[in-house]
Scaffold this motif. Structure first.
Motif, PDB file in Angstrom:
ATOM      1  N   GLY A   3     -11.270  -8.704 -12.492  1.00  0.00           N
ATOM      2  CA  GLY A   3     -12.573  -8.476 -13.098  1.00  0.00           C
ATOM      3  C   GLY A   3     -13.276  -7.269 -12.503  1.00  0.00           C
ATOM      4  N   GLU A   4     -14.368  -6.895 -13.140  1.00  0.00           N
ATOM      5  CA  GLU A   4     -15.140  -5.753 -12.652  1.00  0.00           C
ATOM      6  C   GLU A   4     -15.569  -5.950 -11.202  1.00  0.00           C
ATOM      7  N   ASP A   5     -15.907  -7.189 -10.846  1.00  0.00           N
ATOM      8  CA  ASP A   5     -16.334  -7.480  -9.479  1.00  0.00           C
ATOM      9  C   ASP A   5     -15.190  -7.406  -8.467  1.00  0.00           C
ATOM     10  N   ASP A   6     -13.948  -7.296  -8.938  1.00  0.00           N
ATOM     11  CA  ASP A   6     -12.776  -7.272  -8.060  1.00  0.00           C
ATOM     12  C   ASP A   6     -12.297  -5.864  -7.740  1.00  0.00           C
ATOM     13  N   ARG A   7     -12.950  -4.849  -8.278  1.00  0.00           N
ATOM     14  CA  ARG A   7     -12.468  -3.477  -8.112  1.00  0.00           C
ATOM     15  C   ARG A   7     -12.348  -3.076  -6.643  1.00  0.00           C
ATOM     16  N   GLU A   8     -13.351  -3.358  -5.853  1.00  0.00           N
ATOM     17  CA  GLU A   8     -13.298  -2.988  -4.439  1.00  0.00           C
ATOM     18  C   GLU A   8     -12.229  -3.793  -3.707  1.00  0.00           C
ATOM     19  N   LEU A   9     -12.077  -5.052  -4.053  1.00  0.00           N
ATOM     20  CA  LEU A   9     -11.054  -5.893  -3.434  1.00  0.00           C
ATOM     21  C   LEU A   9      -9.658  -5.342  -3.705  1.00  0.00           C
ATOM     22  N   VAL A  10      -9.392  -4.973  -4.947  1.00  0.00           N
ATOM     23  CA  VAL A  10      -8.073  -4.447  -5.294  1.00  0.00           C
ATOM     24  C   VAL A  10      -7.835  -3.104  -4.599  1.00  0.00           C
ATOM     25  N   GLY A  11      -8.840  -2.283  -4.492  1.00  0.00           N
ATOM     26  CA  GLY A  11      -8.722  -1.038  -3.729  1.00  0.00           C
ATOM     27  C   GLY A  11      -8.451  -1.307  -2.258  1.00  0.00           C
ATOM     28  N   HIS A  12      -9.047  -2.359  -1.738  1.00  0.00           N
ATOM     29  CA  HIS A  12      -8.826  -2.746  -0.339  1.00  0.00           C
ATOM     30  C   HIS A  12      -7.357  -3.069  -0.083  1.00  0.00           C
ATOM     31  N   LEU A  13      -6.668  -3.636  -1.069  1.00  0.00           N
ATOM     32  CA  LEU A  13      -5.243  -3.943  -0.901  1.00  0.00           C
ATOM     33  C   LEU A  13      -4.452  -2.664  -0.633  1.00  0.00           C
ATOM     34  N   SER A  14      -4.783  -1.581  -1.322  1.00  0.00           N
ATOM     35  CA  SER A  14      -4.106  -0.299  -1.086  1.00  0.00           C
ATOM     36  C   SER A  14      -4.438   0.251   0.298  1.00  0.00           C
ATOM     37  N   TYR A  15      -5.668   0.095   0.715  1.00  0.00           N
ATOM     38  CA  TYR A  15      -6.064   0.510   2.063  1.00  0.00           C
ATOM     39  C   TYR A  15      -5.234  -0.229   3.110  1.00  0.00           C
ATOM     40  N   VAL A  16      -5.106  -1.541   2.945  1.00  0.00           N
ATOM     41  CA  VAL A  16      -4.333  -2.348   3.896  1.00  0.00           C
ATOM     42  C   VAL A  16      -2.860  -1.944   3.858  1.00  0.00           C
ATOM     43  N   ALA A  17      -2.326  -1.688   2.671  1.00  0.00           N
ATOM     44  CA  ALA A  17      -0.935  -1.258   2.551  1.00  0.00           C
ATOM     45  C   ALA A  17      -0.688   0.013   3.364  1.00  0.00           C
ATOM     46  N   ALA A  18      -1.570   0.984   3.243  1.00  0.00           N
ATOM     47  CA  ALA A  18      -1.419   2.240   3.978  1.00  0.00           C
ATOM     48  C   ALA A  18      -1.554   2.025   5.483  1.00  0.00           C
ATOM     49  N   LYS A  19      -2.494   1.185   5.885  1.00  0.00           N
ATOM     50  CA  LYS A  19      -2.708   0.897   7.301  1.00  0.00           C
ATOM     51  C   LYS A  19      -1.467   0.249   7.921  1.00  0.00           C
ATOM     52  N   VAL A  20      -0.922  -0.758   7.253  1.00  0.00           N
ATOM     53  CA  VAL A  20       0.252  -1.460   7.782  1.00  0.00           C
ATOM     54  C   VAL A  20       1.486  -0.557   7.721  1.00  0.00           C
ATOM     55  N   ALA A  21       1.629   0.223   6.653  1.00  0.00           N
ATOM     56  CA  ALA A  21       2.752   1.163   6.563  1.00  0.00           C
ATOM     57  C   ALA A  21       2.731   2.130   7.737  1.00  0.00           C
ATOM     58  N   ASP A  22       1.554   2.607   8.100  1.00  0.00           N
ATOM     59  CA  ASP A  22       1.426   3.490   9.257  1.00  0.00           C
ATOM     60  C   ASP A  22       1.819   2.760  10.535  1.00  0.00           C
ATOM     61  N   GLU A  23       1.327   1.545  10.705  1.00  0.00           N
ATOM     62  CA  GLU A  23       1.653   0.765  11.906  1.00  0.00           C
ATOM     63  C   GLU A  23       3.150   0.482  12.022  1.00  0.00           C
ATOM     64  N   LEU A  24       3.833   0.351  10.881  1.00  0.00           N
ATOM     65  CA  LEU A  24       5.266   0.075  10.883  1.00  0.00           C
ATOM     66  C   LEU A  24       6.117   1.345  10.922  1.00  0.00           C
ATOM     67  N   GLY A  25       5.468   2.502  10.911  1.00  0.00           N
ATOM     68  CA  GLY A  25       6.178   3.764  11.051  1.00  0.00           C
ATOM     69  C   GLY A  25       6.842   4.292   9.797  1.00  0.00           C
ATOM     70  N   ILE A  26       6.401   3.845   8.609  1.00  0.00           N
ATOM     71  CA  ILE A  26       7.009   4.339   7.370  1.00  0.00           C
ATOM     72  C   ILE A  26       6.086   5.246   6.568  1.00  0.00           C
ATOM     73  N   ALA A  27       4.872   5.454   7.056  1.00  0.00           N
ATOM     74  CA  ALA A  27       3.890   6.228   6.283  1.00  0.00           C
ATOM     75  C   ALA A  27       4.317   7.679   6.096  1.00  0.00           C
ATOM     76  N   GLU A  28       4.809   8.310   7.117  1.00  0.00           N
ATOM     77  CA  GLU A  28       5.160   9.725   7.024  1.00  0.00           C
ATOM     78  C   GLU A  28       6.381   9.960   6.147  1.00  0.00           C
ATOM     79  N   GLU A  29       7.400   9.121   6.257  1.00  0.00           N
ATOM     80  CA  GLU A  29       8.603   9.276   5.427  1.00  0.00           C
ATOM     81  C   GLU A  29       8.326   8.917   3.977  1.00  0.00           C
ATOM     82  N   GLY A  30       7.465   7.947   3.783  1.00  0.00           N
ATOM     83  CA  GLY A  30       7.096   7.516   2.443  1.00  0.00           C
ATOM     84  C   GLY A  30       7.489   6.083   2.164  1.00  0.00           C
ATOM     85  N   TYR A  31       6.814   5.517   1.200  1.00  0.00           N
ATOM     86  CA  TYR A  31       7.034   4.130   0.812  1.00  0.00           C
ATOM     87  C   TYR A  31       6.596   3.963  -0.628  1.00  0.00           C
ATOM     88  N   ARG A  32       6.969   2.844  -1.199  1.00  0.00           N
ATOM     89  CA  ARG A  32       6.645   2.538  -2.588  1.00  0.00           C
ATOM     90  C   ARG A  32       5.722   1.325  -2.611  1.00  0.00           C
TER      91      ARG A  32
END
Length: 122
Positions: free
Chosen positions: A54-83
């Motif tokens: 829903g419209e009220d979920d837009r920030e929440l769904v964006g937060h999922l991408s933020y968390v994905a990038a944060k964890v990818a960096d912590e796991l060392g895959i951010a620079e090489e890339g991920y899907r």
């Protein structure tokens, strides 16, 4: 919406290899990895499919991408890339009806993910 396996993970009713948690989301290793690094990011709010965002979920769904990038960096895959992949409904490959973002990285990745001939990224 009925309880799903993800609801049970959020409630700590069943174990998961949790990589990150905050008040909005949870990231944990996929139990059936399709890549050398494969984890899921889910909202703690139950939303069945992408179509139910829903419209009220837009920030929440964006937060999922933020968390994905944060964890990818912590796991060392951010620079090489991920899907990142979010499936929707049966024909889109969704098997758990609680939205979830797949994050996959590592040296061997094929597209589409269900091929038997992965390509190397080198």
């Amino acid at each position: 919406m009925a309880d799903t396996i993800f609801t049970k993970i959020i409630n700590k009713d069943i174990p998961a290899d949790i990589l990150y948690e905050d008040e909005l989301s949870l990231a944990f290793k996929d139990i059936n990895p399709q890549a050398p690094v494969h984890f899921l990011v889910i909202p703690k709010k139950a939303i069945a499919t992408i179509n139910d965002i829903g419209e009220d979920d837009r920030e929440l769904v964006g937060h999922l991408s933020y968390v994905a990038a944060k964890v990818a960096d912590e796991l060392g895959i951010a620079e090489e890339g991920y899907r990142t992949v979010m499936n929707c409904n049966e024909f889109g490959g969704q098997s758990v009806y609680h939205i979830h973002l797949h994050v996959m990285g590592g040296k061997l990745l094929g597209w589409p993910p269900f091929t038997d001939k992965p390509k190397t990224l080198e």
